[in-house]
Design a protein around this motif. Structure first.
Motif, mmCIF file in Angstrom:
data_model
loop_
_atom_site.group_PDB
_atom_site.id
_atom_site.type_symbol
_atom_site.label_atom_id
_atom_site.label_comp_id
_atom_site.label_asym_id
_atom_site.label_seq_id
_atom_site.Cartn_x
_atom_site.Cartn_y
_atom_site.Cartn_z
ATOM 1 N N TYR A 93 -8.595 7.675 9.361
ATOM 2 C CA TYR A 93 -8.156 6.462 10.056
ATOM 3 C C TYR A 93 -7.915 5.638 8.961
ATOM 4 N N ALA A 94 -8.923 5.503 7.978
ATOM 5 C CA ALA A 94 -8.593 4.746 6.811
ATOM 6 C C ALA A 94 -7.322 4.605 6.358
ATOM 7 N N VAL A 95 -6.844 5.923 5.989
ATOM 8 C CA VAL A 95 -5.540 6.252 5.202
ATOM 9 C C VAL A 95 -4.451 5.907 6.377
ATOM 10 N N TYR A 96 -4.579 5.983 7.531
ATOM 11 C CA TYR A 96 -3.599 5.488 8.448
ATOM 12 C C TYR A 96 -3.367 3.998 8.438
ATOM 13 N N THR A 97 -4.532 3.226 8.652
ATOM 14 C CA THR A 97 -4.399 1.903 8.708
ATOM 15 C C THR A 97 -3.900 1.504 7.208
ATOM 16 N N ALA A 98 -4.373 1.910 6.238
ATOM 17 C CA ALA A 98 -3.566 1.386 4.942
ATOM 18 C C ALA A 98 -1.973 1.528 5.005
ATOM 19 N N ALA A 99 -1.898 2.763 5.513
ATOM 20 C CA ALA A 99 -0.345 3.009 5.519
ATOM 21 C C ALA A 99 0.440 2.079 6.607
ATOM 22 N N PHE A 100 -0.213 1.773 7.634
ATOM 23 C CA PHE A 100 0.314 0.884 8.689
ATOM 24 C C PHE A 100 0.560 -0.467 7.965
ATOM 25 N N TRP A 101 -0.426 -0.922 7.359
ATOM 26 C CA TRP A 101 -0.301 -2.155 6.625
ATOM 27 C C TRP A 101 0.704 -2.271 5.597
ATOM 28 N N CYS A 102 0.922 -1.276 4.715
ATOM 29 C CA CYS A 102 1.969 -0.877 3.703
ATOM 30 C C CYS A 102 3.290 -1.049 4.423
ATOM 31 N N ILE A 103 3.438 -0.666 5.560
ATOM 32 C CA ILE A 103 4.773 -0.672 5.996
ATOM 33 C C ILE A 103 5.143 -1.929 6.561
ATOM 34 N N VAL A 104 4.053 -2.637 7.067
ATOM 35 C CA VAL A 104 4.146 -4.082 7.669
ATOM 36 C C VAL A 104 4.650 -4.908 6.490
ATOM 37 N N ALA A 105 3.862 -4.917 5.278
ATOM 38 C CA ALA A 105 4.128 -5.963 4.142
ATOM 39 C C ALA A 105 5.427 -5.188 3.775
ATOM 40 N N ALA A 106 5.926 -4.162 3.741
ATOM 41 C CA ALA A 106 7.486 -3.743 3.174
ATOM 42 C C ALA A 106 8.559 -4.294 4.051
ATOM 43 N N VAL A 107 8.064 -4.111 5.441
ATOM 44 C CA VAL A 107 9.124 -4.960 6.305
ATOM 45 C C VAL A 107 9.024 -6.146 6.212
ATOM 46 N N LEU A 108 8.135 -6.953 6.127
ATOM 47 C CA LEU A 108 8.078 -8.456 5.877
ATOM 48 C C LEU A 108 8.655 -8.813 4.445
ATOM 49 N N LEU A 109 8.692 -8.002 3.367
ATOM 50 C CA LEU A 109 9.067 -8.342 2.004
ATOM 51 C C LEU A 109 10.643 -8.190 2.232
ATOM 52 N N GLN A 110 11.071 -7.041 3.141
ATOM 53 C CA GLN A 110 12.519 -6.906 3.162
ATOM 54 C C GLN A 110 13.169 -7.923 3.984
ATOM 55 N N ILE A 111 12.357 -8.373 5.183
ATOM 56 C CA ILE A 111 13.042 -9.437 5.832
ATOM 57 C C ILE A 111 13.153 -10.661 4.885
ATOM 58 N N ARG A 112 12.206 -10.942 4.006
ATOM 59 C CA ARG A 112 12.263 -12.151 3.020
ATOM 60 C C ARG A 112 13.366 -12.024 2.128
ATOM 61 N N ILE A 113 13.621 -10.997 1.705
ATOM 62 C CA ILE A 113 14.746 -10.486 0.776
ATOM 63 C C ILE A 113 16.216 -10.862 1.559
ATOM 64 N N PHE A 114 16.168 -10.357 2.804
ATOM 65 C CA PHE A 114 17.380 -10.736 3.382
ATOM 66 C C PHE A 114 17.531 -12.160 3.820
ATOM 67 N N LEU A 115 16.480 -12.893 4.111
ATOM 68 C CA LEU A 115 16.576 -14.258 4.352
ATOM 69 C C LEU A 115 16.975 -14.881 3.076
ATOM 70 N N ASP A 116 16.471 -14.683 1.660
ATOM 71 C CA ASP A 116 16.694 -15.281 0.591
ATOM 72 C C ASP A 116 18.279 -15.087 0.152
ATOM 73 N N LEU A 117 18.660 -13.693 0.543
ATOM 74 C CA LEU A 117 20.305 -13.418 0.310
ATOM 75 C C LEU A 117 21.026 -14.040 1.390
ATOM 76 N N GLY A 118 20.569 -14.663 2.468
ATOM 77 C CA GLY A 118 21.426 -15.245 3.490
ATOM 78 C C GLY A 118 22.068 -14.209 4.494
ATOM 79 N N ILE A 119 21.452 -12.878 4.430
ATOM 80 C CA ILE A 119 21.956 -11.883 5.393
ATOM 81 C C ILE A 119 21.579 -11.995 6.908
ATOM 82 N N LEU A 120 20.218 -12.642 6.805
ATOM 83 C CA LEU A 120 19.776 -12.990 8.280
ATOM 84 C C LEU A 120 19.787 -14.397 8.626
#
Length: 120
Positions: A93-120
């Motif tokens: 469960y701890a590994v699954y939780t850590a993996a979930f939050w890593c994916i959430v962080a990656a998605v949020l960082l990707q959204i931020r990169i897209f916003l900075d580039l003006g793609i979104l």
């Protein structure tokens, strides 16, 4: 009382190692708190080891000098198995939780990169 009847029907399966992990946890938990069921287990375990000694007569079989100790060791090993199972379940469960939050962080960082580039 119904709980005791249910547990006592599983004594043979416990001695032979045929309980599922969930049944084992329920069985050991009950036997550790119920003197009546513990006594039944002690009787069946003593008979089982005695019959085992008779069946293997002449062969190298564990001495029957400390039946209570043998039963205590068996219950201790069962408790270790249960604890190990709980540890690995919690670790998973701890590994699954850590993996979930890593994916959430990656998605949020990707959204931020897209916003900075003006793609979104």
């Amino acid at each position: 009382m119904d709980e005791c009847v249910k547990i006592q029907t599983k004594i043979k399966d416990y001695i032979e190692g045929n309980l599922t992990p969930d049944e084992l946890e329920e069985f050991v938990g009950h036997v550790n708190t119920c003197d009546e069921c513990r006594e039944e287990l002690n009787i069946y375990y003593t008979l089982y080891l005695g019959l085992l000694q008779l069946d293997h007569d002449g062969e190298d079989v564990k001495e029957l000098y400390d039946l209570d100790g043998a039963l205590e060791e068996e219950l201790y090993q069962s408790e270790l198995l249960i604890r190990r199972r709980h540890f690995f379940r919690d670790f998973r469960y701890a590994v699954y939780t850590a993996a979930f939050w890593c994916i959430v962080a990656a998605v949020l960082l990707q959204i931020r990169i897209f916003l900075d580039l003006g793609i979104l």
